[in-house]
Design a protein around this motif. Structure first.
Motif, PDB file in Angstrom:
ATOM      1  N   SER A 163       0.827  -1.212   0.000  1.00 15.87           N
ATOM      2  CA  SER A 163       0.000   0.000   0.000  1.00 15.87           C
ATOM      3  C   SER A 163       0.861   1.263   0.000  1.00 15.87           C
ATOM      4  O   SER A 163       0.466   2.274  -0.564  1.00 15.87           O
ATOM      5  N   GLU A 166       1.553   1.880  -3.474  1.00 10.38           N
ATOM      6  CA  GLU A 166       0.325   2.296  -4.167  1.00 10.38           C
ATOM      7  C   GLU A 166       0.035   3.779  -4.001  1.00 10.38           C
ATOM      8  O   GLU A 166      -0.282   4.448  -4.975  1.00 10.38           O
ATOM      9  N   ILE A 167       0.132   4.273  -2.749  1.00 11.22           N
ATOM     10  CA  ILE A 167      -0.188   5.689  -2.534  1.00 11.22           C
ATOM     11  C   ILE A 167       0.746   6.530  -3.375  1.00 11.22           C
ATOM     12  O   ILE A 167       0.324   7.436  -4.078  1.00 11.22           O
ATOM     13  N   SER A 168       2.030   6.238  -3.255  1.00 11.52           N
ATOM     14  CA  SER A 168       3.025   7.045  -3.943  1.00 11.52           C
ATOM     15  C   SER A 168       2.779   7.038  -5.448  1.00 11.52           C
ATOM     16  O   SER A 168       2.733   8.090  -6.083  1.00 11.52           O
ATOM     17  N   LEU A 169       2.555   5.851  -6.015  1.00  7.28           N
ATOM     18  CA  LEU A 169       2.336   5.766  -7.460  1.00  7.28           C
ATOM     19  C   LEU A 169       1.035   6.448  -7.844  1.00  7.28           C
ATOM     20  O   LEU A 169       0.952   7.107  -8.875  1.00  7.28           O
ATOM     21  N   SER A 170       0.007   6.321  -7.001  1.00 10.83           N
ATOM     22  CA  SER A 170      -1.282   6.920  -7.339  1.00 10.83           C
ATOM     23  C   SER A 170      -1.195   8.443  -7.325  1.00 10.83           C
ATOM     24  O   SER A 170      -2.021   9.111  -7.931  1.00 10.83           O
ATOM     25  N   LEU A 171      -0.199   8.987  -6.615  1.00 12.91           N
ATOM     26  CA  LEU A 171      -0.014  10.432  -6.635  1.00 12.91           C
ATOM     27  C   LEU A 171       0.841  10.876  -7.822  1.00 12.91           C
ATOM     28  O   LEU A 171       1.184  12.038  -7.942  1.00 12.91           O
ATOM     29  N   GLY A 172       1.189   9.913  -8.662  1.00 13.29           N
ATOM     30  CA  GLY A 172       1.918  10.257  -9.873  1.00 13.29           C
ATOM     31  C   GLY A 172       3.421  10.185  -9.737  1.00 13.29           C
ATOM     32  O   GLY A 172       4.152  10.724 -10.568  1.00 13.29           O
ATOM     33  N   ALA A 173       3.896   9.526  -8.685  1.00 15.17           N
ATOM     34  CA  ALA A 173       5.342   9.385  -8.535  1.00 15.17           C
ATOM     35  C   ALA A 173       5.859   8.350  -9.527  1.00 15.17           C
ATOM     36  O   ALA A 173       5.136   7.431  -9.907  1.00 15.17           O
ATOM     37  N   THR A 174       7.104   8.515  -9.936  1.00 10.42           N
ATOM     38  CA  THR A 174       7.710   7.484 -10.770  1.00 10.42           C
ATOM     39  C   THR A 174       8.106   6.325  -9.865  1.00 10.42           C
ATOM     40  O   THR A 174       8.088   6.437  -8.650  1.00 10.42           O
ATOM     41  N   GLN A 177      11.054   7.362  -7.700  1.00  8.08           N
ATOM     42  CA  GLN A 177      10.667   8.230  -6.573  1.00  8.08           C
ATOM     43  C   GLN A 177       9.984   7.416  -5.482  1.00  8.08           C
ATOM     44  O   GLN A 177      10.208   7.630  -4.292  1.00  8.08           O
ATOM     45  N   TYR A 181      11.542   7.376  -1.831  1.00  4.12           N
ATOM     46  CA  TYR A 181      10.897   8.080  -0.720  1.00  4.12           C
ATOM     47  C   TYR A 181       9.960   7.198   0.115  1.00  4.12           C
ATOM     48  O   TYR A 181       9.722   7.499   1.270  1.00  4.12           O
ATOM     49  N   CYS A 182       9.384   6.179  -0.486  1.00  3.65           N
ATOM     50  CA  CYS A 182       8.347   5.431   0.239  1.00  3.65           C
ATOM     51  C   CYS A 182       8.752   4.010   0.590  1.00  3.65           C
ATOM     52  O   CYS A 182       8.063   3.354   1.351  1.00  3.65           O
ATOM     53  N   LEU A 281      11.730  10.538   6.735  1.00  2.00           N
ATOM     54  CA  LEU A 281      11.942  11.321   5.519  1.00  2.00           C
ATOM     55  C   LEU A 281      13.428  11.620   5.390  1.00  2.00           C
ATOM     56  O   LEU A 281      14.015  12.171   6.298  1.00  2.00           O
ATOM     57  N   TRP A 282      14.034  11.257   4.286  1.00  3.00           N
ATOM     58  CA  TRP A 282      15.448  11.564   4.124  1.00  3.00           C
ATOM     59  C   TRP A 282      15.780  11.751   2.652  1.00  3.00           C
ATOM     60  O   TRP A 282      14.979  11.467   1.814  1.00  3.00           O
TER      61      TRP A 282
END
Lengths: 282, 254
Positions: A163, A166-174, A177, A181-182, A281-282
């Motif tokens: 999940s 999923e969130i990250s990709l659903s926000l349009g991240a590559t 990314q 980040y996730c 976060l880093w």
């Protein structure tokens, strides 16, 4: 008391006892080493070069050598291991080719360390003409460390819930990314554990450095990556078997330093782990 | 039913391996309305929703055929830009899935990955606007540095919606957004959706038929991978054209 509860108590007791048995060997090893090395451990021992046919003085060059080799090994194996694990988990599709890679990684960890030593000697020392050097030794140790780092990283990445991706990709991240980040921030503790485990093993190995970097006796410190170095495990082997009439306490003191070094690495990893657990976060 | 569709599928078929999950689905979803997709578990309503931002790409061995046209572009074409599709078509999931980060960083995440708004005050403005949109600004304006996990589930779900809104999408997909919430929070989120529909096209998948009846303007009923009926919500619930729809709505199965 019912029989079921009695049995539960007995089971707990037996399990606890068995767990205690696991702790006993390590405590005994530490106790034995400390007891036998107590006479030789001193500030001088860890800061000076060996003298008088290694019967006196310290083991400073071997400590430096081992630290240099650990750092060198980490520099090669950590990026290689983590990045290939990221590729295998996040990018690679499940097919014959990737299954072959995964199988090779597993099998790589089963290869005896002397085989790595010989392989490193033929590939790095002779074929690539690096000579017996820090570079050749680090590379050999790095190859040996890779499977553990890859496996640990893979498991750490796989344990990050889908999940999050999923969130990250659903926000349009590559994909990158998302990984950056996730996924990676949550996998760092697991990666650290695996890395320290494999580097600890690398620090204590004799066979892979035997032909690739280790020097029998070299009191001066290395000046370049193409120098040889002394290293703790090999030094231990040398003074225990090759040089007659060395006080046993010197061997044990060397053991003590080696184990202390490994414990220190574990300590650093524990500190880093708790640091990254707090800071996502880093 | 005359409207210009925001999303239109043409002969959409989807296979998970051997499983034919969507069978020849043709649907037109109107702009600036709430469209609800209802149907029993495993009927393909979530799968259909996840086609609209191509989240099904994540699942291996998925095969999609047909067309999904959003604003005259077929998003299934190989040259379609996934990143801009997903920015335009936001998604809210079943569980309020905030990141384990501060409220501020949860909202900033999208801006950061899209390299939007680098100046601090612009970011702050966007965040304020986003939180205001979902009715959280007054509650949270002094707690932006706090972990998002300290919020209630309803606040978290609102935050997830704000996180989508901040990227200025045109369509918002909601996959059972209230199933983890209590009835009071559910009503509040539904109120929010009614406000949002004036600016956005909303598609909501729900298990809860009453919710679909309460909140949506249009309803699609799906069964075993097929779109059985689509129409005005009032019409679908009071006067369904298909026997299957009637049986489902009256609770005879599902």
């Amino acid at each position: 008391m019912t029989t079921a509860r009695m049995r539960e108590k007995i089971a707990f007791f037996v399990l606890g006892l068995i767990t205690l048995l696991v702790v006993i060997p390590i405590l005994m090893i530490i106790f034995y080493i400390v007891k036998n090395s107590i006479g030789s451990i001193s500030w001088e021992f860890i800061t000076q070069s060996p003298r008088n046919g290694m019967k006196e003085g310290g083991i400073f060059p071997a400590i430096v050598g081992t630290i240099v080799l650990i750092i060198g090994t980490m520099l090669f194996s950590l990026p290689l291991g983590v990045l290939s694990a990221v590729y295998l988990v996040e990018y690679a599709r499940d097919n014959f080719f990737t299954r072959l890679i995964k199988l090779s990684v597993v099998n790589l960890s089963g290869i005896p360390s002397i085989v790595y030593g010989l392989f490193g000697f033929t590939l790095f020392v002779l074929f690539l003409k690096l000579g017996t050097s820090i570079l050749a030794g680090s590379l050999t140790l790095a190859i040996m460390s890779l499977p553990v780092i890859i496996t640990a990283t893979k498991e750490a990445l796989e344990s990050v819930p889908l999940s999050f991706r999923e969130i990250s990709l659903s926000l349009g991240a590559t994909k990158w990314q998302t990984v950056r980040y996730c996924v990676l921030p949550y996998a760092i503790p697991g990666i650290l554990t695996g890395t320290v485990l494999s580097l600890s093993r690398a620090a204590g190995e004799t066979a892979p450095i035997l032909f690739t970097v280790a020097a029998f006796y070299l009191p001066r410190l290395p000046r370049s990556l193409f120098d040889q170095v002394m290293a703790l495990p090999y030094h231990l082997y040398v003074i225990s078997t090759q040089v007659p009439n060395i006080p046993v306490s010197i061997s044990f003191a060397t053991c003590f330093v080696l184990i202390g070094l490994v414990f220190l690495m574990n300590l650093v990893s524990i500190i880093l782990r708790s640091h990254y657990r707090k800071k996502k976060l880093w | 039913m005359e409207f210009a569709p925001k999303i239109e599928t043409v002969g959409l078929n989807l296979h998970y391996g051997d499983f034919h999950a969507l069978q020849d689905v043709n649907i037109k979803i109107p702009a600036q309305n709430i469209t609800a997709m209802i149907g029993p578990s495993g009927c393909g309503k979530s799968t259909l929703l996840r086609c609209f931002n191509r989240m099904n790409d994540l699942i291996e061995h998925t095969r999609v055929e047909g067309g999904i046209i959003i604003d005259e572009h077929d998003i299934l074409k190989p040259e379609a830009d996934l990143i801009s599709i997903r920015r335009k078509v936001g998604m809210v999931f079943q569980r309020p899935n905030v990141f384990d980060l501060s409220i501020y960083n949860n909202l900033r995440f999208g801006l950061r990955i899209h390299r939007m708004l680098n100046k601090r005050d612009e970011v702050m403005e966007a965040i304020e606007h986003g939180l205001e949109h979902v009715g959280l600004w007054q509650e949270l304006k002094d707690k932006l540095k706090k972990s998002a996990l300290t919020l209630t589930l309803e606040q978290q779900q609102r935050l997830c919606i704000a996180r989508v809104l901040i990227l200025k999408p045109e369509i918002i997909l909601l996959d059972e957004p209230c199933s983890a919430l209590d009835p009071v929070s559910t009503l509040k989120i539904e109120d929010l959706l009614r406000v949002l529909k004036h600016e956005y096209t909303l598609v909501i998948v729900t298990h809860n038929m009453q919710q679909a009846a309460r909140v949506s303007d249009y309803t699609g009923f799906m069964y075993l991978g097929k779109l059985i009926e689509f129409g005005n919500t009032k019409q679908v619930f009071t006067n369904p054209m298909e026997k299957l729809t009637e049986n489902y709505i009256s609770g005879r199965f599902g």
